[in-house]
Enzyme design. Sequence first.
Site, PDB file in Angstrom:
ATOM      1  N   ASN A   7     -84.814  48.836 -15.945  1.00 57.57           N
ATOM      2  CA  ASN A   7     -86.104  48.732 -16.459  1.00 57.57           C
ATOM      3  C   ASN A   7     -86.579  50.300 -16.296  1.00 57.57           C
ATOM      4  OD1 ASN A   7     -88.652  48.793 -17.221  1.00 57.57           O
ATOM      5  ND2 ASN A   7     -89.137  46.887 -15.850  1.00 57.57           N
ATOM      6  N   ARG A  90     -84.237  46.503 -20.155  1.00 57.38           N
ATOM      7  CA  ARG A  90     -85.615  45.840 -20.539  1.00 57.38           C
ATOM      8  C   ARG A  90     -85.888  47.029 -21.803  1.00 57.38           C
ATOM      9  NH1 ARG A  90     -91.381  46.701 -18.357  1.00 57.38           N
ATOM     10  NH2 ARG A  90     -92.199  45.337 -19.542  1.00 57.38           N
ATOM     11  N   HIS A 179     -94.802  40.751 -22.396  1.00 55.03           N
ATOM     12  CA  HIS A 179     -94.359  39.750 -21.237  1.00 55.03           C
ATOM     13  C   HIS A 179     -93.577  38.513 -21.735  1.00 55.03           C
ATOM     14  CE1 HIS A 179     -98.154  41.147 -19.070  1.00 55.03           C
ATOM     15  NE2 HIS A 179     -97.188  41.938 -18.570  1.00 55.03           N
ATOM     16  N   ARG A 240    -107.089  47.816 -17.850  1.00 57.09           N
ATOM     17  CA  ARG A 240    -107.113  47.668 -18.989  1.00 57.09           C
ATOM     18  C   ARG A 240    -108.356  46.825 -19.475  1.00 57.09           C
ATOM     19  NH1 ARG A 240    -101.350  45.978 -19.962  1.00 57.09           N
ATOM     20  NH2 ARG A 240    -100.059  47.870 -19.166  1.00 57.09           N
ATOM     21  N   GLU A 384     -88.305  38.429 -14.006  1.00 57.77           N
ATOM     22  CA  GLU A 384     -88.190  38.742 -15.250  1.00 57.77           C
ATOM     23  C   GLU A 384     -86.458  39.771 -15.332  1.00 57.77           C
ATOM     24  OE1 GLU A 384     -91.972  41.064 -15.258  1.00 57.77           O
ATOM     25  OE2 GLU A 384     -91.703  40.798 -17.490  1.00 57.77           O
TER      26      GLU A 384
END
Length: 396
Positions: A7, A90, A179, A240, A384
């Site tokens: 990743n 990823r 996601h 955010r 993940e």
Amino acid sequence: MNVLVINCGSSSLKFQLINSESEEVLAKGLCERIGIDGSLTYQPTGGEKVKSEKAMPTHTEAIQFVIDALTDANTGVVKDLKEIGAVGHRVVHGGEKFAKSVVITDEVLKAIEECNDLAPLHNPANLIGINACQKLMPGTPMVAVFDTAFHQTMPAKAYMYGLPYEYYDKYKVRRYGFHGTSHSFVSKRAAELIGKSYDAVKTVVCHLGNGASICAVENGKSVDTSMGLTPLEGLVMGTRSGDIDPAILEFIAKKEDLDIAGLMNMLNKKSGVFGLSNNLSSDFRDLETAAAEGNKIAEMTLDVFCYRVAKYVGSYVAAMNGVDVIAFTAGIGENAGPVREKVMEYLGYLGIEVDKEANDSHGKEVKISTPDSKVEVFVIPTNEELAIARETVALV
Ligand code: ADP
């Protein structure tokens, strides 16, 4: 087969080496401050975690250090590179080009590059990681697993914005969602847990981490999700903003003399529960402690977060005309019992009843609704990296 899962960010790189048969993590770690100075944190499973400073001018040196650590005579977990059968990368944005994971070819690299516009902070970094791996591990098959791919099943009514059609036509402005690897992994597990076939279940997955999104999964397909063209839309997140009235931007720009970059920085880095709590913290542990000590702004911040989650879940129950199972996952979803309880209380109208004792647990798979509850609710830890390893093995 051993699969290296990568990743890659602009200045960091996380990795895990996973044995696909036993699904065990053999070793994991992190390269940080790539291009600045550089450090490698490496931990073989069962062994000690070691952090060392190493010069990493580019991602190529970083990946070389990862390979050296994995194959080291003392602390390594494989004898040589040949024992790594494939690499799973990823990749954040696959645009409309990728509806599933793919084996990386020159053509695929070109198509990923064409999505750079849609994720200018992430995709170029992902590509750098892939290129560096290809250089150092020639001949090893590599797979790209996209954050957006799972959501490509959304219908147009869910992904189109109320904007001039030409922006979709010319620039592909639409909802993509993120996601996806997590929503897919968790929704599959939820179906198993309620003993139903994945293609006959209505699930709402609440992935609540620093970045947070909700997904409606109907019969194994993502039919709606709260993040949009970018990961800024939807829930109130760590820093955010999530959904706001778009006209606020002009108003604040004028008042605070901000340009577009300043506005985007405010929305991405200074908003969310961090901004809302008057810069107290983006971490829910701090907010929960402060609220328990009587801090009213922290309490309001947690209320806003939970209320937004509940509204999204409610809207997705409407979108699917029902729901069989709701799953909470990621840092907050797996650990913050009070957040889950509050969200579930809002959903009492669905006949949901909280098992308070079970809901007190942290970070493990558990059913948190009572046997009488009309909808089953679970905490399902996401993974993940394992999902990327599974996808990679399936393709090579
Ligand atoms: P991301 O992958 O998006 O960076 P994570 O899924 O790792 O985020 O979630 C990180 C967040 O989880 C932290 O910022 C914190 O708010 C929350 N978190 C972690 N542990 C706990 C806990 N024990 N109680 C409440 N919140 C927690």
